[in-house]
Design a protein around this motif. Structure first.
Motif, PDB file in Angstrom:
ATOM      1  N   ALA A 145       0.852  -1.187   0.000  1.00  0.00           N
ATOM      2  CA  ALA A 145       0.000   0.000   0.000  1.00  0.00           C
ATOM      3  C   ALA A 145       0.890   1.240   0.000  1.00  0.00           C
ATOM      4  O   ALA A 145       1.879   1.303   0.722  1.00  0.00           O
ATOM      5  N   LYS A 146       0.539   2.214  -0.835  1.00  0.00           N
ATOM      6  CA  LYS A 146       1.281   3.472  -0.884  1.00  0.00           C
ATOM      7  C   LYS A 146       0.418   4.546  -0.231  1.00  0.00           C
ATOM      8  O   LYS A 146      -0.684   4.821  -0.693  1.00  0.00           O
ATOM      9  N   LEU A 147       0.952   5.111   0.841  1.00  0.00           N
ATOM     10  CA  LEU A 147       0.203   6.068   1.642  1.00  0.00           C
ATOM     11  C   LEU A 147       0.909   7.415   1.661  1.00  0.00           C
ATOM     12  O   LEU A 147       2.134   7.494   1.551  1.00  0.00           O
ATOM     13  N   PHE A 148       0.132   8.462   1.818  1.00  0.00           N
ATOM     14  CA  PHE A 148       0.654   9.814   1.943  1.00  0.00           C
ATOM     15  C   PHE A 148       0.478  10.201   3.406  1.00  0.00           C
ATOM     16  O   PHE A 148      -0.640  10.269   3.913  1.00  0.00           O
ATOM     17  N   ILE A 149       1.613  10.438   4.089  1.00  0.00           N
ATOM     18  CA  ILE A 149       1.591  10.752   5.514  1.00  0.00           C
ATOM     19  C   ILE A 149       2.051  12.189   5.719  1.00  0.00           C
ATOM     20  O   ILE A 149       3.101  12.596   5.213  1.00  0.00           O
ATOM     21  N   ILE A 150       1.278  12.941   6.474  1.00  0.00           N
ATOM     22  CA  ILE A 150       1.630  14.300   6.870  1.00  0.00           C
ATOM     23  C   ILE A 150       2.040  14.206   8.333  1.00  0.00           C
ATOM     24  O   ILE A 150       1.231  13.814   9.177  1.00  0.00           O
ATOM     25  N   SER A 151       3.293  14.538   8.631  1.00  0.00           N
ATOM     26  CA  SER A 151       3.817  14.301   9.979  1.00  0.00           C
ATOM     27  C   SER A 151       4.773  15.410  10.412  1.00  0.00           C
ATOM     28  O   SER A 151       5.491  15.979   9.586  1.00  0.00           O
ATOM     29  N   LYS A 152       4.811  15.662  11.713  1.00  0.00           N
ATOM     30  CA  LYS A 152       5.803  16.589  12.270  1.00  0.00           C
ATOM     31  C   LYS A 152       7.149  15.900  12.473  1.00  0.00           C
ATOM     32  O   LYS A 152       8.159  16.562  12.651  1.00  0.00           O
ATOM     33  N   ASN A 153       7.143  14.585  12.459  1.00  0.00           N
ATOM     34  CA  ASN A 153       8.376  13.832  12.695  1.00  0.00           C
ATOM     35  C   ASN A 153       9.286  13.872  11.473  1.00  0.00           C
ATOM     36  O   ASN A 153       8.821  13.761  10.344  1.00  0.00           O
ATOM     37  N   GLN A 154      10.575  14.003  11.734  1.00  0.00           N
ATOM     38  CA  GLN A 154      11.589  13.906  10.683  1.00  0.00           C
ATOM     39  C   GLN A 154      11.943  12.429  10.552  1.00  0.00           C
ATOM     40  O   GLN A 154      12.414  11.824  11.510  1.00  0.00           O
ATOM     41  N   ILE A 155      11.716  11.857   9.395  1.00  0.00           N
ATOM     42  CA  ILE A 155      11.977  10.437   9.189  1.00  0.00           C
ATOM     43  C   ILE A 155      13.265  10.287   8.389  1.00  0.00           C
ATOM     44  O   ILE A 155      13.382  10.817   7.287  1.00  0.00           O
ATOM     45  N   THR A 156      14.213   9.562   8.971  1.00  0.00           N
ATOM     46  CA  THR A 156      15.490   9.359   8.294  1.00  0.00           C
ATOM     47  C   THR A 156      15.778   7.884   8.037  1.00  0.00           C
ATOM     48  O   THR A 156      16.482   7.563   7.092  1.00  0.00           O
ATOM     49  N   LYS A 157      15.240   6.989   8.893  1.00  0.00           N
ATOM     50  CA  LYS A 157      15.476   5.553   8.724  1.00  0.00           C
ATOM     51  C   LYS A 157      14.152   4.802   8.708  1.00  0.00           C
ATOM     52  O   LYS A 157      13.246   5.120   9.461  1.00  0.00           O
ATOM     53  N   VAL A 158      14.071   3.806   7.872  1.00  0.00           N
ATOM     54  CA  VAL A 158      12.853   3.012   7.749  1.00  0.00           C
ATOM     55  C   VAL A 158      12.715   2.005   8.896  1.00  0.00           C
ATOM     56  O   VAL A 158      11.608   1.690   9.318  1.00  0.00           O
ATOM     57  N   ASP A 159      13.822   1.538   9.432  1.00  0.00           N
ATOM     58  CA  ASP A 159      13.808   0.455  10.411  1.00  0.00           C
ATOM     59  C   ASP A 159      12.940   0.722  11.642  1.00  0.00           C
ATOM     60  O   ASP A 159      12.216  -0.149  12.099  1.00  0.00           O
ATOM     61  N   ASP A 160      13.024   1.910  12.191  1.00  0.00           N
ATOM     62  CA  ASP A 160      12.380   2.211  13.471  1.00  0.00           C
ATOM     63  C   ASP A 160      11.032   2.904  13.348  1.00  0.00           C
ATOM     64  O   ASP A 160      10.438   3.280  14.349  1.00  0.00           O
ATOM     65  N   ILE A 161      10.561   3.093  12.148  1.00  0.00           N
ATOM     66  CA  ILE A 161       9.374   3.917  11.962  1.00  0.00           C
ATOM     67  C   ILE A 161       8.102   3.192  12.366  1.00  0.00           C
ATOM     68  O   ILE A 161       7.877   2.045  12.019  1.00  0.00           O
ATOM     69  N   GLU A 162       7.302   3.941  13.099  1.00  0.00           N
ATOM     70  CA  GLU A 162       5.934   3.520  13.362  1.00  0.00           C
ATOM     71  C   GLU A 162       5.083   4.769  13.489  1.00  0.00           C
ATOM     72  O   GLU A 162       5.585   5.840  13.816  1.00  0.00           O
ATOM     73  N   PHE A 163       3.833   4.620  13.187  1.00  0.00           N
ATOM     74  CA  PHE A 163       2.888   5.722  13.310  1.00  0.00           C
ATOM     75  C   PHE A 163       1.734   5.231  14.184  1.00  0.00           C
ATOM     76  O   PHE A 163       0.741   4.706  13.695  1.00  0.00           O
ATOM     77  N   PRO A 164       1.861   5.403  15.501  1.00  0.00           N
ATOM     78  CA  PRO A 164       0.847   4.851  16.401  1.00  0.00           C
ATOM     79  C   PRO A 164      -0.479   5.607  16.398  1.00  0.00           C
ATOM     80  O   PRO A 164      -1.521   5.040  16.690  1.00  0.00           O
ATOM     81  N   ILE A 165      -0.440   6.907  16.045  1.00  0.00           N
ATOM     82  CA  ILE A 165      -1.664   7.708  16.064  1.00  0.00           C
ATOM     83  C   ILE A 165      -1.784   8.469  14.747  1.00  0.00           C
ATOM     84  O   ILE A 165      -1.285   9.586  14.602  1.00  0.00           O
ATOM     85  N   LEU A 166      -2.446   7.844  13.803  1.00  0.00           N
ATOM     86  CA  LEU A 166      -2.714   8.479  12.511  1.00  0.00           C
ATOM     87  C   LEU A 166      -4.187   8.868  12.450  1.00  0.00           C
ATOM     88  O   LEU A 166      -5.054   8.114  12.895  1.00  0.00           O
TER      89      LEU A 166
END
Length: 179
Positions: A145-166
């Protein structure tokens, strides 16, 4: 609520075309109302710009009423920063506003852009979100699935990413409320 919110996001994403046109045509508040005769032109232009900024802030505030979703750690395959990807399209709106000759044409062009942006289901890119320190990401999940996320978080690595409250704008667009 979701439909109303999507209409507000769409308006926010396209409203700067009106601001640019009003400034280009030098339409000021003092030319619209006698009560504002003493205002310098730049005050009108600042107010015109602040209107979409305030509406964008309002849309961020009311996003808490949208449905909730999450993306757990380990379920993201790829993240692409989309801050710059949509900017050329958005600059196109500015060039359109600069080339429009009259109000009737502006209204027609604005309605067309509004409809296409609303129906696209994914183009809720609004550079005014950058003022509020939000970033845009295209995220691919492990189920492709390809999603468009609007976030205040700066994402630099894929390994640790989670979005608990979308907050779900639609099935493809989410606003990250974790921080």
């Amino acid at each position: 609520m979701n439909l109303t919110y999507r209409i507000l996001l769409t308006f926010n994403a396209t409203s700067l075309i009106i601001v640019v046109f009003l400034i280009k045509e030098e339409i000021t508040l003092n030319s619209l109302c006698n009560d504002f005769q003493c205002l310098p032109h730049y005050v009108s232009y600042v107010i015109y710009f602040l209107a979409p900024v305030i509406l964008t802030y309002l849309s961020l505030l009311i996003s808490k009423f949208l449905g909730t979703a999450n993306i757990s750690k380990g379920s993201i395959l790829e993240v692409e920063n989309a801050n710059n990807a949509f900017l050329p399209s958005y600059l196109g709106y500015f060039f359109v506003a600069l080339s429009v000759n009259n109000e009737e044409t502006l209204i027609f062009v604005f309605i067309i852009l509004f409809i296409f942006t609303f129906l696209s289901q994914t183009l809720y890119f609004n550079p005014l979100f950058l003022i509020f320190r939000y970033h845009f990401y295209n995220v691919t999940t492990n189920n492709k699935a390809k999603l468009f996320i609007i976030s205040k978080n700066q994402i630099t690595k894929v390994d640790d990413i989670e979005f608990p409250i979308l907050k779900r704008v639609n099935n493809f667009t989410f606003i990250d409320k974790s921080k």
